[in-house]
Structure formats: C-alpha cells, structure tokens
Write a protein that holds these residues in place. Structure first.
Motif, PDB file in Angstrom:
ATOM      1  N   LEU A  59      17.450  -3.155 -39.116  1.00 47.51           N
ATOM      2  CA  LEU A  59      18.199  -2.527 -39.807  1.00 47.51           C
ATOM      3  C   LEU A  59      18.874  -1.096 -40.283  1.00 47.51           C
ATOM      4  CD1 LEU A  59      20.877  -5.093 -40.808  1.00 47.51           C
ATOM      5  CD2 LEU A  59      20.278  -4.889 -43.349  1.00 47.51           C
ATOM      6  N   ALA A  60      17.585  -0.915 -40.886  1.00 46.01           N
ATOM      7  CA  ALA A  60      17.800   0.476 -40.581  1.00 46.01           C
ATOM      8  C   ALA A  60      18.244   1.908 -39.705  1.00 46.01           C
ATOM      9  CB  ALA A  60      16.753   0.996 -42.156  1.00 46.01           C
ATOM     10  N   VAL A  91      19.355   1.497 -36.777  1.00 47.60           N
ATOM     11  CA  VAL A  91      21.062   0.974 -36.185  1.00 47.60           C
ATOM     12  C   VAL A  91      21.801   2.375 -35.931  1.00 47.60           C
ATOM     13  CG1 VAL A  91      23.803   0.235 -36.009  1.00 47.60           C
ATOM     14  CG2 VAL A  91      22.132  -0.998 -37.019  1.00 47.60           C
ATOM     15  N   VAL A  92      21.733   3.454 -36.840  1.00 47.09           N
ATOM     16  CA  VAL A  92      21.730   4.697 -36.680  1.00 47.09           C
ATOM     17  C   VAL A  92      21.842   5.923 -36.319  1.00 47.09           C
ATOM     18  CG1 VAL A  92      23.509   6.318 -38.216  1.00 47.09           C
ATOM     19  CG2 VAL A  92      22.348   3.774 -38.993  1.00 47.09           C
ATOM     20  N   PHE A  93      19.726   5.904 -36.697  1.00 47.71           N
ATOM     21  CA  PHE A  93      19.355   6.931 -36.421  1.00 47.71           C
ATOM     22  C   PHE A  93      17.221   6.375 -36.263  1.00 47.71           C
ATOM     23  CE2 PHE A  93      17.924   7.426 -40.330  1.00 47.71           C
ATOM     24  CZ  PHE A  93      17.137   8.575 -40.414  1.00 47.71           C
ATOM     25  N   PRO A 125      14.027   7.026 -37.099  1.00 50.91           N
ATOM     26  CA  PRO A 125      13.236   7.599 -37.819  1.00 50.91           C
ATOM     27  C   PRO A 125      11.716   7.754 -36.921  1.00 50.91           C
ATOM     28  CG  PRO A 125      13.322   5.591 -39.174  1.00 50.91           C
ATOM     29  CD  PRO A 125      14.113   5.484 -37.410  1.00 50.91           C
TER      30      PRO A 125
END
Lengths: 227, 254
Positions: B202-203, B205-207, B209
């Motif tokens: 989920l986390a 989705v954007v970048f 890490p």
C-alpha cells in the motif's frame, strides 16, 4: 465518475449493505471484496483493491458482535473503491480521499443500520397481535420489509455520499498531490497499527503464540526490505 | 433413538432461509422473526398443514424473542424443527429456546467473528501483500470464508435436527471448545506476516522507500499499535484514523 455511473454504484452499495447483516452474510461486504468490486465497476479493480486493503486493516477492530452498534463497512467500501478508481485520473490522492470518504461513510452507515433496526422493531411490535391471532403470513412479510429497507438504506447512503463527495474529491485531489506520498504512508501505518492491535486483543494470551507472531512479523519485514 | 426423516427439499429450503435469518433483525425480538421464517418449511408438516392450528401456534411461538449468532442459529433451527414436529409441549419448547440463546451467541461470536473472519481476512491480506491480483485476493477470501460459513450452517441444521433436546452435546466436543482460541491464535500469527507485507504494498504506491524507511515505518506502526492495545478499547483505532487522516489531508490541501 458520471451521474450515470452512480446507479450501478448505488445498486452495489445496496447489495453489500444487505450482506453486512441481513442476507446472506457471505462477506462480499468486507472492504477487500466490496471496494475491489466497486473499483472493477469503475474500470480499475487494482485501485479498488488498494482502497479495500487499507479499509480491511482499519475494519479489523470493529467486528459485528451481537447487538452492538458498529460501523457499516459494506457501503463504505463501495464509496472508497469508487472514489479511488472512478474519479479520473485515479491517483494516490484519490486513494487517500477514497479511504477518508469510506471511513466517514462507515460511521454514517452504523447510524443508518441503527435506524433500520429500530424501524424493524416498530414493524414487528405492530404485527405482533396479528401473528398471535394466527396470521402466519406476517413472518415472511416482515422479512421482506426488513430486507427491502436494508437494501434501500445501503443504496441511498452510497449514492448520497458519492454524489456529495465527487466535487470535493475533484477539487482536493490536485491540491494534495505534492503530499500524496506522506498521506499514503500515513494511511498504511494507521491501517497496520489498527489491524495489529485488534488481532493482538482477539488472540489468547499465550506467550508462545505472541512469539510466533513476532517472528512472522520480523520475517515479513525482512522480506519487505529485501524486495 | 435415530432422527425421523426430513425431506431433502425441506432441509434445502430451511438452509436457504437461514441465510436471511437476520433479515428483520431488531432490538425487540432480535432474530425471532428470522427463526420462524427459517423453520416455516418444516412447520408446514405439522398436523393440519399450513392452515392448521398447530402451524399457526408454532409460527407465533417461534417468532418471539431469540438471540444468537446467525450461523450457529442453524443448530437452534434444526433442534426446534425436531421438537415442534415431535409434538413437544409448548412450555418445554419455550424454555429450550431461552436456554439456547446464550451459548449459541457466545460460541458463534468467538468462533466466527473473533476467529474465522480475522483468519480469512489475514489470509487474503497476505496474498495481497505478496502481490496477488484483485481477482485472486477476492476469490481467496470469499472461497475460504464461505467454506466455513456454509459448512457451519449445514452442520448446525443437521446436528440440531439429529440432537433435538440434546443439541448442547454437539457444542461440547473438544474440537468446538478449542477451535475459537486456535483460530484467533492462527490469525495473529498470520497477521504478523500479512500486515507488514500488505502495508508495504500500500505504502509503495507512490514511491519506493529505502530499507531505513521500511524499518522506520514498521517501528512507527508497532508503536501506534502498542498505544491502541494499552488504551484497552477506550480509543477506537478507526475513528482515530478518520480524525488523523482528515487533519493531515486538510493540512496538505492548505
């Protein structure tokens, strides 16, 4: 999302709202399922699944025990999945706004279920003299009325929230775009912590079980780091 | 004494109606009306049929207050059908109904809501965390959950009908007594693996890490979870999440 696409969403919201308690409790109303279905209806099942996974973790602490009043996750998940997938362009921002709208709908849905239950109670009390007097047709009639009321509750709630949320989401999504990564991170962290605390409280207090869970967690974090 | 025969189509009709046992759930009679609705195909076999006095009296009796878990209500429906068709005294049936409410509610809540449902949800989240497609994650959850759901209802109806007044023995088996705790323990262990993987999918989705981000995220989430556990239910996590996300979104939009 267009006005024409609101009708299938309302129908889906009604169906999954019905599944929460009334019929058939097959758990198509769980966020992971309902949000994915809503996403698929909007043409992006993947975005719906992401919103569903976030809400599924948040829903883990409010299980439908007995006569307690709990949030209604079925219609809420349709709202979340539709917003995450249905307002072009689907983005991380719409995912967060979908989850937010879903949480608010779950709260409203809990209240709407309470009112339908009160309504069922009124109908039941009114029908009691006829039933005691030997009119057994009252029983299926009450069932049908209760099922219809619950379906309409879910459908109207879904349609109303989606209609209200559409302009807000269209306006907000571009404005939060630069903070999307932080908001999605926050959503994932909140979901993970709520689900973990709920499972911890549900499980028996056995040290060995908690150790196994901690080992599984460490292994999963290692996998997450390495991938 | 073996149970008398109940035609298969009657059992099938009762089973299907059991799926709507909470169709008119309310705070006055709770599941009462649903119990009468599910029993109705069997009650038609009472002397005099659906127009007879016995049928009408039984429908009125069975629609009174009843509370239990919706799936374990199958045991009550099976047992009550047997008692009604055996011609037990109405007072005895009413006492039996009242005695069933507590145990069936408690066992069902522990077995299904605190055990089976979290276990199946964690199974689906685990698959999601490993990268399952939407169809695979949804099907895995629905099939796994409903195997247990359908089995419990079908078994309950059969055990209730066979057991009649002695239906409590069916719930007293060691497997039934230990299953809720075992399932909840399994859900916790599976959740230990599923939650970090699902949160990571989920986390990210954007970048993407770095490893430090993932570890920092895990420590932060674990600290939040510990706070929620220590609050002992005084803080509802989902409501706290709603408040925090609203504030964060407003701040971001500002």
């Amino acid at each position: 999302m267009t006005a024409a696409s609101l009708l299938p969403m309302a129908a889906l919201g009604g169906l999954v709202g019905l599944d929460v308690v009334s019929f058939p409790q097959a758990m198509i109303s769980r966020p992971l399922v309902a949000a994915t279905l809503a996403g698929a209806l909007c043409g992006d099942a993947g975005a719906g699944l992401l919103a569903g996974a976030a809400l599924e973790m948040l829903a883990m602490e409010t299980l439908p025990f007995g006569a307690s009043r709990y949030p209604e996750w079925g219609s809420a998940s349709v709202v979340a999945g539709a917003i995450a997938a249905g307002i072009p362009p689907a983005s991380a921002g719409t995912l967060v706004l979908g989850a937010l709208a879903g949480l608010a709908t779950a709260w409203l849905g809990g209240w709407s279920m309470f009112f339908v239950r009160r309504l069922n109670g009124t109908w039941s009390l009114r029908a009691r003299p006829r039933l005691e007097g030997g009119d057994a047709r009252v029983v299926p009639a009450l069932q049908l009325r209760g099922l219809t009321a619950d379906f309409l509750r879910g459908a109207l709630l879904t349609a109303a929230v989606l209609a209200l949320a559409r302009p807000v989401v269209t306006d907000l999504a571009p404005r939060i775009a630069s903070s999307n990564w932080l908001l999605v991170f926050l959503l994932a962290a909140l979901g993970a912590s709520v689900a973990a605390s709920a499972l911890w409280r549900l499980a028996p207090v056995v040290a060995r079980v908690r150790w196994y869970a901690a080992i599984a967690c460490a292994a999963a974090i290692a996998v997450a780091v390495s991938r | 004494m073996s149970a008398p025969e109940l035609p298969r189509r009657v059992r099938a009709a009762m089973f299907l109606r059991l799926l709507a046992v909470q169709g008119s759930w309310n705070y006055e009679t709770m599941l009462g009306n649903g119990i009468a609705f599910a029993l109705e195909p069997a009650l038609r076999r009472l002397p005099g049929g659906p127009r007879g006095e016995a049928y009408r009296a039984a429908m009125a009796r069975e629609a009174r207050y009843f509370n239990s878990h919706p799936y374990t209500a199958a045991l009550a429906v099976g047992a009550l059908a047997r008692l009604e068709l055996d011609g037990e005294a109405p007072e005895r049936i009413e006492r039996f109904r009242a005695a069933l409410c507590g145990p069936l509610g408690s066992i069902g809540d522990q077995l299904v809501w605190a055990g089976w449902l979290p276990f199946c949800a964690m199974l689906a989240l685990f698959a999601f965390g490993l990268g399952a497609t939407p169809l695979a994650a949804v099907l895995l959850f629905l099939v796994a959950y409903n195997v247990g759901h359908i089995w419990l209802c079908a078994w309950g109806l059969e055990a209730g009908w066979s057991g009649g007044l002695r239906v409590a023995a069916a719930l007293g088996t060691p497997a039934f007594r230990s299953a809720p705790q075992r399932l909840a323990a399994l859900a916790l262990v599976l959740g230990g693996a599923a939650i970090p993987l699902a949160a990571k999918r989920l986390a990210t989705v954007v970048f993407c890490p770095s490893a430090w981000w993932v570890v920092g995220f895990a420590v932060g989430a674990a600290a939040l979870a510990a706070l929620l556990v220590r609050s002992r239910g005084r803080v509802q996590g989902w409501l706290a999440a709603l408040a925090v996300l609203t504030l964060a979104t407003m701040a971001a939009a500002w």
